[in-house]
Design a protein around this motif. Structure first.
Motif, mmCIF file in Angstrom:
data_model
loop_
_atom_site.group_PDB
_atom_site.id
_atom_site.type_symbol
_atom_site.label_atom_id
_atom_site.label_comp_id
_atom_site.label_asym_id
_atom_site.label_seq_id
_atom_site.Cartn_x
_atom_site.Cartn_y
_atom_site.Cartn_z
ATOM 1 N N LYS A 51 0.782 -1.241 0.033
ATOM 2 C CA LYS A 51 0.141 -0.293 -0.114
ATOM 3 C C LYS A 51 0.800 1.196 -0.064
ATOM 4 O O LYS A 51 0.760 2.415 -0.613
ATOM 5 N N CYS A 52 1.937 0.998 0.839
ATOM 6 C CA CYS A 52 2.733 2.239 0.780
ATOM 7 C C CYS A 52 3.813 2.547 -0.440
ATOM 8 O O CYS A 52 4.708 3.469 -0.508
ATOM 9 N N ARG A 53 3.986 1.758 -1.526
ATOM 10 C CA ARG A 53 4.940 1.697 -2.443
ATOM 11 C C ARG A 53 4.809 3.026 -3.168
ATOM 12 O O ARG A 53 3.704 3.586 -3.230
ATOM 13 N N LEU A 54 5.618 3.423 -3.963
ATOM 14 C CA LEU A 54 5.811 4.507 -4.833
ATOM 15 C C LEU A 54 6.065 3.981 -6.010
ATOM 16 O O LEU A 54 6.811 3.110 -6.692
ATOM 17 N N ASP A 55 5.559 4.795 -7.035
ATOM 18 C CA ASP A 55 5.465 4.417 -8.487
ATOM 19 C C ASP A 55 5.071 5.720 -9.384
ATOM 20 O O ASP A 55 3.755 5.803 -9.522
ATOM 21 N N TYR A 56 6.153 6.329 -9.653
ATOM 22 C CA TYR A 56 5.708 7.645 -10.352
ATOM 23 C C TYR A 56 6.866 8.180 -11.144
ATOM 24 O O TYR A 56 8.246 7.779 -10.926
ATOM 25 N N LYS A 57 6.612 9.123 -12.123
ATOM 26 C CA LYS A 57 7.753 9.923 -12.949
ATOM 27 C C LYS A 57 8.326 11.015 -12.190
ATOM 28 O O LYS A 57 7.638 11.774 -12.091
ATOM 29 N N HIS A 58 9.701 10.958 -11.911
ATOM 30 C CA HIS A 58 10.281 12.068 -11.513
ATOM 31 C C HIS A 58 10.323 13.214 -12.426
ATOM 32 O O HIS A 58 10.306 13.092 -13.536
ATOM 33 N N LYS A 59 10.402 14.465 -11.974
ATOM 34 C CA LYS A 59 10.394 15.760 -12.793
ATOM 35 C C LYS A 59 11.511 15.665 -13.712
ATOM 36 O O LYS A 59 11.583 16.387 -14.714
ATOM 37 N N ARG A 60 12.692 14.887 -13.370
ATOM 38 C CA ARG A 60 13.684 14.969 -14.236
ATOM 39 C C ARG A 60 13.548 13.838 -14.922
ATOM 40 O O ARG A 60 14.706 13.500 -16.025
ATOM 41 N N GLY A 61 12.447 12.823 -14.985
ATOM 42 C CA GLY A 61 12.471 12.113 -16.580
ATOM 43 C C GLY A 61 12.276 10.534 -15.875
ATOM 44 O O GLY A 61 11.613 9.770 -16.810
ATOM 45 N N TYR A 62 13.189 10.214 -14.937
ATOM 46 C CA TYR A 62 13.566 8.742 -14.735
ATOM 47 C C TYR A 62 12.009 8.472 -13.609
ATOM 48 O O TYR A 62 11.417 9.171 -12.838
ATOM 49 N N MET A 63 11.993 7.047 -13.702
ATOM 50 C CA MET A 63 10.928 6.439 -12.847
ATOM 51 C C MET A 63 11.312 6.238 -11.296
ATOM 52 O O MET A 63 12.543 5.697 -10.963
#
Length: 326
Positions: free
Chosen positions: A278-290
């Motif tokens: 539930k606490c996992r992270l999964d997003y695109k950073h503002k610098r372009g990497y995941m």
């Protein structure tokens, strides 16, 4: 340099590798000398392994993480953690130093490989660095440790003690400490120098049921003990006078607190893994990497085991012990 790495190296899946590490990695000499950065550490290891200049490189950096400790239905102490950073595989590392405790820990290959592929032969040589790239682990005495980032000024203590940097401290705790109090004593012996530009705090738990969070506020070491049985740690200070202007992870903290409400610190290992999911992270950073949860681990301090899920594939989990078993 080819052939310097001793031990057994296996690929378990696309995101998970296993390494039974059998080299002498020179911890005692590094602690005796002192080391204040990952760059300095890499140079010392190049000399130790007699490699060419620049062949072994390391980098530090910021990452988001979640940890909490609890007790399972048998009363066994567990430490759970998510490690969140740039997408990359992880390596599970077993070490058995001649003058230290055996342990199993997990490394971030971003530190050793800058995110490059382990399948490239030249990169396997960098696995010599693996004992010093571990972000969490448990040893044969049931002492578990995990590190988390705080977005504020890096700790650079100057009290006249020998220097130590983040990942060397993690390795030293796993090799030399059996209890939380022994770990605290070890921290007190050194001037902490955080890797690169981030501050870090450390969540430590032992088989006796003790836990502590160690953090540094304005270069002063602080100890935070649990008010009840459990502690939750994210990416902000627990110390009331810490600089949390850039702190994050408050929503994750809320979820963990809610999960523990009225449980008196009791949580099964499977439930702990579900909470990490539930606490996992999964997003695109503002610098372009995941950015994602590279691994989720639940350490049992009594059994000296690790329940591991990598790259958010929670339907596939591994269970490892301190004694090498694959």
């Amino acid at each position: 340099m080819e052939g310097l790495l001793k031990g057994t190296f296996k690929q378990l899946d696309d995101n998970t590798y296993a390494l039974k590490y059998e080299n002498d990695y020179g911890l005692d000499s590094i602690l005796e000398r002192g080391v204040g950065s990952v760059g300095e550490l890499a140079v010392l290891l190049q000399r130790h392994f007699h490699t060419k200049r620049g062949e072994l490189k390391m980098k530090g950096g910021g990452f988001a993480c979640t940890t909490f400790n609890a007790f399972n239905e048998k009363g066994e102490h567990i430490l759970a953690r998510n490690f969140d950073y740039k997408d990359a595989p992880c390596v599970v590392v077993w070490t058995a130093p001649e003058k230290g405790y055996k342990s199993v820990a997990v490394t971030d290959t971003n530190v050793m490989l800058y995110g490059e592929k382990l399948s490239q032969a030249k990169n396997k040589n960098r696995l010599l660095l693996a004992p010093y790239a571990c972000m969490d682990g448990v040893n044969e005495k049931g002492l578990a440790i995990a590190v988390l980032e705080i977005k504020t000024k890096a700790t650079k203590q100057k009290t006249g003690k020998k220097n130590i940097t983040t990942t060397v401290m993690i390795r030293a705790v796993l090799d030399k400490c059996a209890t939380v109090e022994e770990a605290i004593d070890l921290f007190r012996q050194y001037d902490m120098h955080d890797s690169l530009f981030c501050n870090y705090h450390y969540h430590i738990a032992d088989a006796e049921g003790n836990s502590v969070v160690i953090e540094y506020v304005n270069n002063e070491m602080r100890l935070i003990y649990p008010e009840n049985k459990t502690q939750y740690v994210m990416n902000f200070y627990l110390s009331s006078d810490g600089d949390n202007k850039k702190g994050f992870g408050y929503t994750r903290e809320k979820w963990v607190k809610e999960a523990f409400a009225d449980k008196d610190g009791i949580m099964q290992e499977a439930q702990a893994m579900e909470l990490l999911e539930k606490c996992r992270l999964d997003y695109k950073h503002k610098r372009g990497y995941m950015i994602s949860s590279l691994w989720s681990a639940v350490y049992n301090c009594y059994e000296k085991t690790m329940l591991l899920s990598t790259r958010m594939n929670y339907s596939k989990q591994y269970r490892f012990g301190v004694d090498y078993e694959l």
